[in-house]
Design an enzyme around this catalytic site. Structure first.
Site, PDB file in Angstrom:
ATOM      1  N   ARG A 153       0.897  -1.150   0.000  1.00  0.00           N
ATOM      2  CA  ARG A 153       0.000   0.000   0.000  1.00  0.00           C
ATOM      3  C   ARG A 153       0.941   1.206   0.000  1.00  0.00           C
ATOM      4  O   ARG A 153       1.758   1.384   0.906  1.00  0.00           O
ATOM      5  CB  ARG A 153      -0.888  -0.045   1.243  1.00  0.00           C
ATOM      6  CG  ARG A 153      -1.831   1.140   1.391  1.00  0.00           C
ATOM      7  CD  ARG A 153      -1.315   2.017   2.474  1.00  0.00           C
ATOM      8  NE  ARG A 153      -2.269   3.051   2.862  1.00  0.00           N
ATOM      9  CZ  ARG A 153      -1.907   4.098   3.577  1.00  0.00           C
ATOM     10  NH1 ARG A 153      -0.674   4.234   3.993  1.00  0.00           N
ATOM     11  NH2 ARG A 153      -2.796   5.005   3.898  1.00  0.00           N
ATOM     12  N   ASP A 200       1.974   4.683   0.525  1.00  0.00           N
ATOM     13  CA  ASP A 200       1.486   5.786   1.343  1.00  0.00           C
ATOM     14  C   ASP A 200       1.764   7.117   0.653  1.00  0.00           C
ATOM     15  O   ASP A 200       2.838   7.328   0.100  1.00  0.00           O
ATOM     16  CB  ASP A 200       2.200   5.729   2.703  1.00  0.00           C
ATOM     17  CG  ASP A 200       1.702   6.803   3.648  1.00  0.00           C
ATOM     18  OD1 ASP A 200       0.527   6.724   4.043  1.00  0.00           O
ATOM     19  OD2 ASP A 200       2.470   7.717   3.973  1.00  0.00           O
ATOM     20  N   GLU A 243      -2.480   5.059  -1.971  1.00  0.00           N
ATOM     21  CA  GLU A 243      -3.276   5.958  -1.139  1.00  0.00           C
ATOM     22  C   GLU A 243      -3.231   7.325  -1.794  1.00  0.00           C
ATOM     23  O   GLU A 243      -2.213   8.014  -1.739  1.00  0.00           O
ATOM     24  CB  GLU A 243      -2.685   6.056   0.273  1.00  0.00           C
ATOM     25  CG  GLU A 243      -3.525   6.937   1.174  1.00  0.00           C
ATOM     26  CD  GLU A 243      -2.711   7.755   2.186  1.00  0.00           C
ATOM     27  OE1 GLU A 243      -1.524   8.007   1.949  1.00  0.00           O
ATOM     28  OE2 GLU A 243      -3.294   8.130   3.198  1.00  0.00           O
TER      29      GLU A 243
END
Lengths: 573, 441
Positions: free
Chosen positions: A225, A227, A269
Site C-alpha cells: 500500500r 502511502d 493511497e
C-alpha cells in the site's frame, strides 16, 4: 462446534492447530486483488506473542487461523519498520529492517509463508514520499550542503517557494517548510516536520526506493500500500499533487514489479477526487488499486440523511476503470474519517452529525471507529457493511470492526482508533500477558465497548454475533464474484430512502445481482424499475428464498429499518 | 388516401372523442355544450399504421388530437383493455380501419418522436406517465420525455420559450430541451431529457419531516411537548443541535436548492433582462396589505433589488433531485390543474426573485401540513412544534444557499433582514390566497 459452509471448523482464537490442508489454496492468479477482501491491521496493536506489551509479527502468525476463519484474503500491515514512532510508524528510520519490538525480517518471511499456507496474502505499507528525520539518509543530508546525500531531500534557502501548496496536517504544522539549524536551510515536508520529503528529482533516490521495493518482494510480500503517493514531486504554480512526474515514477515501479514479481499488487493511497485518482491507474500500467476516498464519508452521510443521493452522486462522478484495475473501498481505517474530499458544507454537516465533541475531530476529519460513529447500532453497522461488500471495489476491513470495537478519543493523535485488538475477556483483553502499564496502548475497558463484553471469544461463542454475521457475508460475497468484478448500474426507485443498484456480470453471461438498501430507520416500501428483468424470479442470496416474479416494469419491495436485500436475478426455467 | 381527404369522415369521430375527454370538459367548463369543430388535419405517416395531427376548435380554445389508424383486427388487438382510446371505424381504401388516439400506440408514439426531433431521436420503449389537463406525457427509453400538448395556445408557450432560452445561455440545472414541435408559431410538443432516478423535491421534503415526526412523537415519550420545546429553543440558538436530533435532515438539500434557485434567477436575468425593483414592486405582490405596510416602509430607497422574469410557479413539485444535484423540472404548464399552494398560471411574469423563494417556502409549509395531517390527534401539539422548527430550519437553509451564491446579491434588497421580512410577508400573502382559493372550492 458446527462446521461452516466450506467444511471448516471455526477455531478458537489463538488456536493454530487446524491442518493446513483445510484452508484455501493460494491461487496463481495475477488479478486476485479484484476479488479479495482486505484486512488492515496495526502490528503493534494486534497480538503480543512475547509478553513485552507490544503486538508483533509472530503474534499475527498466531492469529492467522482466526483471520482465515473470518474469510479475509489479504492482510495489510501498517508500518513495522524501525521508527521513532512519532506518526504511527509512517516516519520510517530504516527501510530494510523491522522494528525490534515488532520482530525481525525473518518474522516477516514466516508470516508471509504461514499466511500463504492459509490462502491469505500479505501486503505492507510502504512510505515512499518521506522518511523520518532520524533516517540515516536525512541525518547525512542535513549534516552539510555538500555531502553525498545532500540532494536526497528537498532543501531551500527560504520558506516561500510553493506557498500555494496546502498544508495537510493543518492542525499541527503551520507550513510545509521547516528550518534546519544544522544545515541552515529549510526542508520540505508535506506532512509532519519530522517527516522530510524525499527528493524524487534525484535519480539515486528513485533507485534507492525501487531497491526497497525489490527487497520486500524478494522476501515474499504480495505487494504494497503506497502511502501518500500523490505528493512525490513539486512544481512551481501547481498544487504539488498528481504531477506527471509522480505518475512517471509509479509507472516505472509497476513495470519493474510486473517484470520480476508476478501476482503482486500496488495499492495507492491517493486522497483525491475520483476523476484525479483514475490517473493513478494509468492505462492499466500504473497502480493496480487505489482507494476510493470520497465514497466513505458519503456512505455515512447517506445513512444519517436517510437518503441515497450522497452515494449515487459520487458513483455518478466515478469514472470506469481500465481493465485489471480495482478500487479499494472501506468504512474506516487507521486514519481519521477523512473529510478532505467533501465540500465545506458537507464537512460542516459531518462534524455536526458525527463529531460533536471537538476531541473527535482531527485535521480535516473525524477520528472514530465504526461502532461509535453509528452509536453502536447493529442494524446500521450491518447496512454499512452490506454496502461495502456490494459496491464496486475490494472491501478493506479495519481490525476490530468485525467485533464492533470502540475507540478512545482521549488518546492523542490517531491512537484512539489503534487500541489493542480485543481477543478475550481476560487480562488486557487477551492481547498481551504483560503488565497493564507496559502495554503499547491501553485496551478499551468502558462498559459498552470494553474487552470484557466485546471480544473475539465472545463473538465466536455467540452464533448471532456481528462477527458471525460478517463471516457469513464474506462467504456469500466470495461465492459471487459479480460483486467484485461486475459493472454497477444504479436503478431508479421512487423512495429517496431506498438505494437500489444492480451488479451486472461483464463476462457476457446474463447474470445480475440486485442490491436494495433501506437507508432509513423506519420500514420503507419502494417501486424499482426492473423492466429489463421482466419474468425473472429474484432469489435472495443469503437464504436462497425466492421472491415474487418480476411481472411489471416496476417491482415492489418492502424493507425493514436499515434493511437490505441481495437478490440474484435468475430467469425462470 | 390520406386523412385530409377523408376529413369529413374523421370529423364526427374526433369531435365525439374530444367531448368524452375529462380534460376537455375541465377546459371548457360550463361552455362544454358548445360543439367542437375539426379545423385541419396534417398527415404524419400515411400508414397503416397511419398517424395524423388533428386541430379542433371549440369557442376560443384549440385542441390537438393525434389520430392513429390500423386495420380493424390489428387495432382491436392493440387496444385490448384500452378501448377508451378508440375513436371508431374509418374507411381508408378498401380495408376497414379503426381510428384511435395515437398516443395509445407505441409504434406511433415512436414515430411521433422521430417526427418531432426531425429524425434525430428514435426509441423502442414507450411509457405513458400520469397525464395532466394541458398535455399528455410520454417517456421514451427512460431517457427522453415528451409533452404532447392537447390544449394549444396561440403563439409560443412561455414554458418552451424559457427552456430554450435558458438552454441557449448554458443554464444546466434543468432537464434540457431536446426538440420542440412548432407549427405556425404554435407549440405542439416538447421533448426534453428524462432522468429516471431523479425524485420530486416534495417527496424528499415529506420523507424528512415524516421521519422526524415519527421519531419525535414516539409513544413512550412522557413529556414530549416540553422536550420538543427545549429542543427547538436550543435549535434557535444552535441549529446544529437540532440537526443532531433530526436524522433524515433536509437542510443540506435545501441549501443546495437555494443555490440552484439563485443560478436560475441569474440565468433568467441574463436571458430576459432586469429592471430595478421598488417598494411598489412588493406592494403590488403583497396585494391589499394585511399588515405588510410595516415591512414596505423598511425597504431602503434604491435598495429593493431587481425585477427579473420569474419562474412563477416555483414549488417542490417543480424541482427534482438527481445525481447531478437539483434540477428545475418544469416551468409550469398546467394552469388548470395546479394543486400546489401558490400555483398559478405560469404566464410571463416579472417580479422580485423573492416571490419564487416565497413560493418555495409556502410549498415547504404545505408539506408540513400534509405530514401533520398523518399524526394522531394526541400528537398534534408535539408534532406542530417540531414541524414549525423544521420549516424554520429549512426555509433558513434555502435562503442561506441562495444568498451565498456568487453574483446573486445584486438581485436582492440591500438589507438582509428586510429580505427575510419580505419573503415572510410574501409567503403569508400566498398562503392566505391559497387558503381562500381552497375554501372557495
Amino acid at each position: 462446534m458446527t462446521l461452516d459452509e466450506r467444511g471448516r471448523s471455526p477455531v478458537a482464537p489463538g488456536a493454530s492447530e487446524a491442518p493446513a490442508t483445510s484452508w484455501r489454496q493460494l491461487e496463481d492468479d495475477p488479478r486476485w486483488y479484484e476479488r479479495a477482501v482486505f484486512y488492515e491491521l496495526v502490528p503493534r496493536g494486534f497480538y503480543d506473542s512475547n509478553g513485552d506489551g507490544v503486538g508483533d509479527l509472530r503474534g499475527i502468525v498466531e492469529k492467522l487461523d482466526y483471520l482465515a476463519w473470518l474469510g479475509v484474503d489479504c492482510l495489510w500491515l501498517l508500518p513495522f519498520y524501525p521508527s521513532p514512532l512519532r506518526d504511527g510508524g509512517y516516519d520510517v528510520a530504516d527501510y530494510w529492517s523491522v522494528a525490534p519490538d515488532c520482530g525481525s525480517v525473518d518474522d516477516v518471511a514466516l508470516l508471509v509463508d504461514e499466511a500463504h499456507r492459509r490462502g491469505i496474502r500479505v501486503i505492507a505499507d510502504l512510505v515512499i514520499n518521506h522518511t523520518s528525520d532520524q533516517h540515516p539518509w536525512f541525518v547525512e543530508s542535513r549534516s552539510s550542503r555538500d555531502n553525498p546525500k545532500a540532494d536526497w531531500y528537498v532543501w531551500g534557502d527560504d520558506d516561500q517557494r510553493w506557498s500555494d501548496i496546502r498544508v495537510i496536517f493543518c492542525d499541527a504544522e503551520p507550513s510545509n517548510w521547516t528550518f534546519d539549524p544544522v544545515r541552515q536551510q529549510y526542508y520540505w515536508h508535506r506532512f509532519f516536520h519530522h517527516q522530510p520529503d524525499l527528493n524524487y528529482e534525484n535519480p539515486e533516490v528513485r533507485a534507492a526506493i525501487l531497491s526497497v521495493v525489490r527487497f520486500w518482494l524478494d522476501l515474499g510480500l504480495d505487494g504494497f500500500r503506497l502511502d501518500a503517493a500523490a505528493y512525490l514531486y513539486q512544481r512551481d504554480g501547481t498544487s504539488g499533487e498528481n504531477l506527471p512526474q509522480t505518475h512517471e515514477f509509479l509507472r516505472q515501479m509497476r513495470a519493474e514489479v510486473d517484470r520480476d514479481y508476478p501476482n503482486r499488487v500496488l495499492l495507492a493511497e491517493v486522497n483525491q477526487w475520483p476523476a484525479d485518482v483514475v490517473d493513478y491507474f494509468g492505462d492499466g500500467d500504473e497502480c493496480h488499486m487505489c482507494f476510493h476516498f470520497p465514497l466513505m464519508p458519503r456512505m455515512f452521510m447517506a445513512v444519517r440523511r436517510e437518503q441515497r443521493f450522497p452515494i449515487t452522486e459520487i458513483l455518478a462522478q466515478t469514472p470506469s476503470l481500465p481493465d485489471g484495475c480495482q478500487w479499494g473501498i472501506f468504512l474506516r481505517n487507521h486514519d481519521e474519517l477523512t473529510l478532505e474530499m467533501v465540500t465545506d458544507e458537507e464537512r460542516d454537516y459531518m462534524y455536526a452529525e458525527y463529531a460533536r465533541d471537538p476531541r473527535m475531530r482531527r485535521n480535516l476529519g473525524i477520528r472514530r471507529r465504526l461502532a461509535p460513529l453509528v452509536e453502536n447500532d447493529r442494524g446500521v453497522a450491518e447496512l454499512l457493511h452490506a454496502l461495502l461488500l456490494s459496491l464496486p471495489g475490494s472491501p478493506v476491513l479495519y481490525y476490530g470492526d468485525e467485533l464492533l470495537m470502540g475507540d478512545n478519543i482521549y488518546l492523542g493523535d490517531r491512537d484512539g482508533v489503534r487500541t489493542p485488538m480485543q481477543w478475550t475477556p481476560d487480562r488486557n483483553g487477551g492481547f498481551s500477558r504483560a503488565d497493564f502499564a507496559q502495554l503499547v496502548l491501553p485496551p478499551l475497558m468502558d462498559p459498552v465497548y470494553g474487552y470484557q463484553a466485546v471480544n473475539v471469544e465472545a463473538g465466536i461463542r455467540d452464533s448471532s454475533s456481528f462477527l458471525h454475521w460478517l463471516q457469513r457475508m464474506l462467504a456469500v460475497r466470495r461465492q459471487h464474484p459479480i460483486f467484485a468484478t461486475g459493472a454497477i448500474e444504479v436503478l431508479p426507485a421512487d423512495n429517496p430512502s431506498v438505494l437500489a443498484y444492480v451488479r451486472n456480470s461483464k463476462d457476457g453471461e446474463e447474470r445480475s445481482v440486485l442490491c436494495v438498501n433501506n437507508l432509513s430507520r423506519f420500514a420503507q416500501a419502494a417501486e424499482i424499475s426492473l423492466a429489463r428483468w421482466r419474468d425473472t424470479v429474484p432469489v435472495e442470496l443469503i437464504g436462497r428464498a425466492q421472491f415474487p416474479r418480476i411481472e411489471d416494469d416496476a417491482y415492489h419491495v418492502t424493507l425493514g429499518p436499515h434493511g437490505f436485500y441481495w437478490l440474484e436475478l435468475e430467469a425462470q426455467r | 388516401m390520406t386523412v385530409p381527404e377523408s376529413l369529413a369522415a374523421v370529423a364526427p369521430l374526433a369531435v365525439a372523442y374530444l367531448e368524452r375527454q375529462p380534460w376537455y370538459q375541465v377546459v371548457m367548463g360550463s361552455a362544454a355544450r358548445r360543439t367542437p369543430t375539426l379545423v385541419s388535419a396534417e398527415s404524419i405517416r400515411p400508414g397503416p399504421p397511419g398517424l395524423a395531427r388533428l386541430l379542433l376548435e371549440a369557442g376560443e380554445s384549440q385542441f390537438q388530437l393525434l389520430l392513429g389508424w390500423r386495420p380493424a383486427g390489428e387495432a382491436a388487438a392493440l387496444l385490448g383493455g384500452r378501448e377508451a382510446a378508440l375513436l371508431g371505424p374509418l374507411a381508408i381504401g378498401d380495408e376497414p380501419m379503426l381510428a384511435y388516439d395515437a398516443l395509445a400506440d407505441d409504434v406511433l408514439c415512436a414515430e411521433l418522436l422521430a417526427h418531432v426531433t426531425s429524425g434525430a431521436e428514435h426509441a423502442t420503449m414507450v411509457r405513458r406517465v400520469s397525464t395532466l389537463v394541458s398535455h399528455a406525457s410520454l417517456v421514451f427509453d427512460e431517457r427522453l420525455f415528451m409533452k404532447c400538448y392537447r390544449v394549444l395556445e396561440p403563439g409560443p408557450r412561455p414554458e418552451v420559450e424559457v427552456m430554450l432560452r435558458l438552454d441557449e445561455i448554458g443554464f444546466n440545472a434543468m432537464l434540457a430541451p431536446v426538440a420542440n414541435w412548432r407549427v405556425d408559431g404554435c407549440d405542439l410538443a416538447l421533448v426534453r431529457e428524462f432522468q429516471p432516478s431523479a425524485l420530486e423535491g416534495r417527496l424528499l421534503a415529506f420523507t424528512s419531516l415524516r421521519d422526524l415526526l415519527a421519531h419525535a412523537c414516539a409513544p413512550d415519550d412522557t413529556q414530549p411537548v416540553e422536550r420538543i420545546r427545549a429542543e427547538t429553543e436550543l435549535a434557535s440558538a444552535d441549529p446544529d443541535a437540532q440537526t443532531a436530533s433530526a436524522g433524515g435532515d433536509l437542510a443540506a438539500e435545501m441549501r443546495r436548492l437555494g443555490s440552484t434557485t439563485a443560478r436560475l434567477h441569474l440565468a433568467l436575468a441574463e436571458a430576459f433582462g432586469v429592471a430595478d425593483a421598488t417598494a411598489e414592486t412588493f406592494a403590488a405582490a403583497l396585494g391589499d396589505g394585511r399588515g405588510s405596510e410595516a415591512v414596505l416602509t423598511r425597504i431602503p430607497a434604491g435598495g429593493a433589488g431587481r425585477v427579473v422574469r420569474l419562474h412563477g410557479d416555483y414549488h417542490l413539485r417543480r424541482v427534482m433531485r438527481s445525481e447531478a444535484g437539483w434540477l428545475v423540472a418544469g416551468f409550469g404548464d398546467d394552469p388548470l390543474h395546479g394543486s400546489e399552494p401558490g400555483a398559478g398560471r405560469a404566464a410571463v411574469r416579472r417580479g422580485s426573485p423573492l416571490e419564487d423563494l416565497a413560493d418555495m417556502c409556502v410549498s415547504l409549509r404545505g408539506v408540513a401540513r400534509e405530514a401533520l395531517g398523518q399524526r394522531a390527534p394526541e400528537e398534534t401539539e408535539t408534532a406542530t412544534h417540531l414541524a414549525h422548527a423544521w420549516i424554520r430550519r429549512n426555509e433558513s437553509a434555502l435562503l442561506d444557499g441562495y444568498e451565498r451564491t456568487d453574483g446573486v446579491a445584486q438581485l436582492l434588497p440591500g438589507d438582509a433582514e428586510v429580505t427575510r421580512l419580505l419573503i415572510a410577508a410574501l409567503a403569508r400573502e400566498k398562503e392566505l390566497r391559497y387558503e381562500a382559493t381552497s375554501s372557495d372550492t
